[in-house]
Design a protein around this motif. Structure first.
Motif, short mmCIF file in Angstrom:
data_model
loop_
_atom_site.label_atom_id
_atom_site.label_comp_id
_atom_site.label_asym_id
_atom_site.label_seq_id
_atom_site.Cartn_x
_atom_site.Cartn_y
_atom_site.Cartn_z
N GLU A 200 0.85 -1.19 0.00
CA GLU A 200 0.00 0.00 0.00
C GLU A 200 0.89 1.24 0.00
O GLU A 200 1.83 1.33 0.79
CB GLU A 200 -0.93 0.03 1.22
CG GLU A 200 -1.84 1.25 1.25
CD GLU A 200 -2.80 1.23 2.44
OE1 GLU A 200 -3.71 2.07 2.47
OE2 GLU A 200 -2.62 0.38 3.33
N TYR A 202 1.76 5.00 0.79
CA TYR A 202 1.44 6.07 1.76
C TYR A 202 1.92 7.40 1.17
O TYR A 202 3.01 7.49 0.60
CB TYR A 202 2.16 5.82 3.09
CG TYR A 202 1.46 4.85 4.00
CD1 TYR A 202 1.08 5.24 5.29
CD2 TYR A 202 1.19 3.56 3.60
CE1 TYR A 202 0.45 4.35 6.14
CE2 TYR A 202 0.55 2.66 4.45
CZ TYR A 202 0.19 3.06 5.72
OH TYR A 202 -0.44 2.18 6.56
N GLU A 206 0.28 9.12 5.30
CA GLU A 206 -1.10 8.68 5.37
C GLU A 206 -1.36 7.62 4.32
O GLU A 206 -0.92 7.73 3.17
CB GLU A 206 -2.06 9.86 5.16
CG GLU A 206 -1.94 10.95 6.23
CD GLU A 206 -2.33 10.46 7.60
OE1 GLU A 206 -3.21 9.58 7.69
OE2 GLU A 206 -1.72 10.94 8.58
N PRO A 207 -2.09 6.55 4.68
CA PRO A 207 -2.38 5.49 3.70
C PRO A 207 -3.34 5.98 2.61
O PRO A 207 -4.25 6.75 2.87
CB PRO A 207 -3.02 4.38 4.54
CG PRO A 207 -3.62 5.11 5.73
CD PRO A 207 -2.68 6.26 6.01
N THR A 208 -3.11 5.49 1.38
CA THR A 208 -3.99 5.88 0.26
C THR A 208 -5.21 4.98 0.16
O THR A 208 -6.20 5.34 -0.48
CB THR A 208 -3.23 5.80 -1.06
OG1 THR A 208 -2.83 4.43 -1.30
CG2 THR A 208 -1.98 6.68 -1.02
#
Length: 213
Positions: A200, A202, A206-208
């Motif tokens: 994932e 970021y 912040e995670p997308t």
């Protein structure tokens, strides 16, 4: 006066009268056997855990005096079986993980065990333990705990069963750069990947929310 005030269930306390000019004694022992006595210096057995009062009334034949010592005798018991530890059922190699169990009555300390030994190491403070998983070992592991005190050792808890899996390998991000607002953006890639691992991106920490196998 009692020769000992903290005991284990089933043990004996010897009481001594320190009065002067007394000719009669009436003792009352909450939780004790016997529960009362007219001896000057009686011995009493406490079979049940708890905290108990002791009362003594003395007389010289015409006058009476009473003294009560509240919560004077503390009777402990062997701790009960600890509850099964709680923690993450799936952990990664080289990770630190916390396991806990509920506090056990009469416990003075706790003992924890991790098996097999190859799975890692375990350290604890009271009813909380830290497991450091081995760097390379993977498979099923077990954690158990028991409570201890001076009266004896409680039974081991049921085993907590979990799995140690390999941590994803580290790879470097490649690409990136600058682009114009409203443009097509820039391409970012990894210099490798691992089968069976999801990735994932970021942005700014912040995670997308976009997961790529």
């Amino acid at each position: 006066y009692a020769d000992v005030t903290t005991i284990c269930a089933g043990e004996t306390v010897n009481f001594t009268d320190n009065s002067s000019q007394a000719t009669g004694w009436e003792w009352t022992f909450d939780g004790g056997t016997p529960s009362s006595s007219t001896e000057q210096n009686p011995s009493v057995v406490y079979n049940t855990a708890g905290v108990y009062n002791v009362e003594l009334t003395i007389t010289d034949g015409s006058n009476y005096d009473t003294e009560t010592k509240y919560e004077y005798i503390v009777v402990n018991d062997v701790p009960a079986q600890a509850n099964t530890p709680e923690g993450d059922e799936e952990i990664c190699t080289s990770s630190f993980n916390t396991f806990t169990t509920d506090e056990v009555d009469y416990a003075e300390e706790y003992e924890w065990e991790l098996s097999p030994e190859e799975a890692g190491t375990i350290d604890w403070t009271d009813n909380e333990a830290q497991v450091e998983a081995d760097e390379t070992w993977t498979g099923t592991f077990y954690v158990k705990v028991r409570a201890l005190n001076t009266c004896g050792d409680g039974d081991w808890s049921d085993n907590f069963e979990g799995t140690i899996i390999s941590s994803p390998e580290d790879f470097e991000l490649l690409g990136g750069g600058s682009y114009c607002n409203g443009g097509d953006g820039v391409e970012i890639t990894l210099d490798g990947s691992t089968d069976g691992v999801s990735y994932e991106l970021y942005i700014g920490g912040e995670p997308t929310g976009t997961i790529v196998e």
